[in-house]
Write an enzyme that holds these catalytic residues in place. Structure first.
Site, PDB file in Angstrom:
ATOM      1  N   CYS A 249       4.158   6.439  -3.080  1.00 30.31           N
ATOM      2  CA  CYS A 249       4.222   5.221  -3.911  1.00 30.31           C
ATOM      3  C   CYS A 249       3.379   5.317  -5.177  1.00 30.31           C
ATOM      4  O   CYS A 249       3.089   4.302  -5.804  1.00 30.31           O
ATOM      5  CB  CYS A 249       3.782   4.013  -3.097  1.00 30.31           C
TER       6      CYS A 249
ATOM      7  N   CYS B  50       6.019  -1.802   5.088  1.00 34.01           N
ATOM      8  CA  CYS B  50       5.291  -0.545   5.256  1.00 34.01           C
ATOM      9  C   CYS B  50       3.788  -0.765   5.019  1.00 34.01           C
ATOM     10  O   CYS B  50       2.944  -0.329   5.816  1.00 34.01           O
ATOM     11  CB  CYS B  50       5.857   0.492   4.283  1.00 34.01           C
ATOM     12  N   CYS B  51       3.443  -1.482   3.932  1.00 40.04           N
ATOM     13  CA  CYS B  51       2.021  -1.763   3.661  1.00 40.04           C
ATOM     14  C   CYS B  51       1.421  -2.631   4.757  1.00 40.04           C
ATOM     15  O   CYS B  51       0.250  -2.453   5.118  1.00 40.04           O
ATOM     16  CB  CYS B  51       1.870  -2.480   2.317  1.00 40.04           C
TER      17      CYS B  51
ATOM     18  N   CYS C 221      -0.760  -4.318  -2.295  1.00 42.39           N
ATOM     19  CA  CYS C 221      -0.389  -3.919  -0.935  1.00 42.39           C
ATOM     20  C   CYS C 221      -0.468  -5.089   0.039  1.00 42.39           C
ATOM     21  O   CYS C 221       0.089  -5.025   1.132  1.00 42.39           O
ATOM     22  CB  CYS C 221      -1.267  -2.777  -0.452  1.00 42.39           C
TER      23      CYS C 221
ATOM     24  N   CYS D  90      -0.977   5.613  -1.664  1.00 41.14           N
ATOM     25  CA  CYS D  90      -0.268   6.618  -0.871  1.00 41.14           C
ATOM     26  C   CYS D  90       0.585   7.505  -1.783  1.00 41.14           C
ATOM     27  O   CYS D  90       1.106   7.039  -2.810  1.00 41.14           O
ATOM     28  CB  CYS D  90       0.649   5.933   0.139  1.00 41.14           C
TER      29      CYS D  90
END
Ligand code: SF4
Length: 245
Positions: free
Chosen positions: A203, A116-117, A226, A200
């Site tokens: 998280c 995702c990162c 990240c 985010c």
């Protein structure tokens, strides 16, 4: 212009030793004088970003500040970004991820936060750096933030030829607070609710006063970064490919 076109590694080692005694403003002056518009700063626009953004507004106000809009930030972060841009007259550049098939999944952070990162942050930042031939990349990270950051230097050449500059590397949290108070600067709207370090929304959790400042990030995993600080092709991409093959 990339760092390897501009400086020998031995020059950078000498400069790095000098910078250990220089103020963040002096380091920023050197970056701007050496790289000009080939230097950028990336910022997540949280409370600890404020001193360096303020310094840039004084020392090199034309430097581009890159904000990666992952699409999953707290609304308060976007409002704080806009407030700081207006107050400091920042040269802000907002970049956003481009998604391939199946990638725009706002639940991906749960099971695969590294991927995702990579999709939402690392890939679009790296594309921006390459497309704009960026040679120097300034960040606000500090050694005291996590054990993983305890050895960062003010100057850190990356294998991809970009020079990382961390002007606040040796600053403590107390110095950040002192600078903000001294210059009467604002803090992130969620800071006083325990969001000492903010990324985010999905998280980030608030932390207690006795916790490490980044303890609320990816708190359900052992992930601490990240991946932006790693050379993308040497670490993140290969790591992700290894996970899926
Ligand atoms: Fe995804 Fe979380 Fe990384 Fe944001 S911080 S890009 S939501 S894993």
């Amino acid at each position: 212009m990339k760092q390897q076109d501009k400086f020998l590694l031995s020059d950078l080692n000498t400069l790095g030793r000098e910078f250990a005694d220089n103020s963040p403003e002096e380091i920023l002056r050197w970056v701007w004088g050496s790289y000009g518009c080939n230097a950028v700063m990336s910022s997540s626009f949280q409370t600890q970003s404020v001193p360096l953004l303020h310094m840039i507004s004084k020392v090199c106000p034309e430097m581009v500040i890159v904000f990666i809009d992952t699409g999953l930030h707290f609304p308060e972060t976007l409002a704080f970004r806009d407030e700081l841009q207006e107050r400091f007259r920042l040269h802000l550049k907002v970049i956003r991820p481009e998604f391939g098939p199946g990638e725009n999944d706002d639940q991906m952070y749960r099971d695969d936060p590294d991927r995702c990162c990579y999709i939402r942050k690392v890939r679009c930042m790296y594309t921006f750096l390459q497309d704009n031939e960026i040679g120097a990349w300034v960040t606000g990270i500090r050694r005291g933030q996590t054990p993983q950051r305890s050895n960062i230097a003010e100057l850190q050449p990356r294998p991809d030829g970009i020079l990382h500059i961390h002007p606040l590397a040796r600053w403590t949290t107390a110095q950040v607070t002192e600078y903000i108070n001294k210059h009467d600067l604002p803090v992130h709207p969620l800071f006083n609710k325990g969001y000492i370090s903010i990324g985010c929304g999905p998280c980030t959790k608030p932390v207690a006063a006795t916790d490490d400042e980044r303890q609320g990030r990816w708190s359900w995993t052992n992930k601490t970064e990240c991946g932006l600080l790693q050379p993308v092709h040497e670490h993140t991409e290969s790591a992700l490919n290894a996970k899926t093959t």
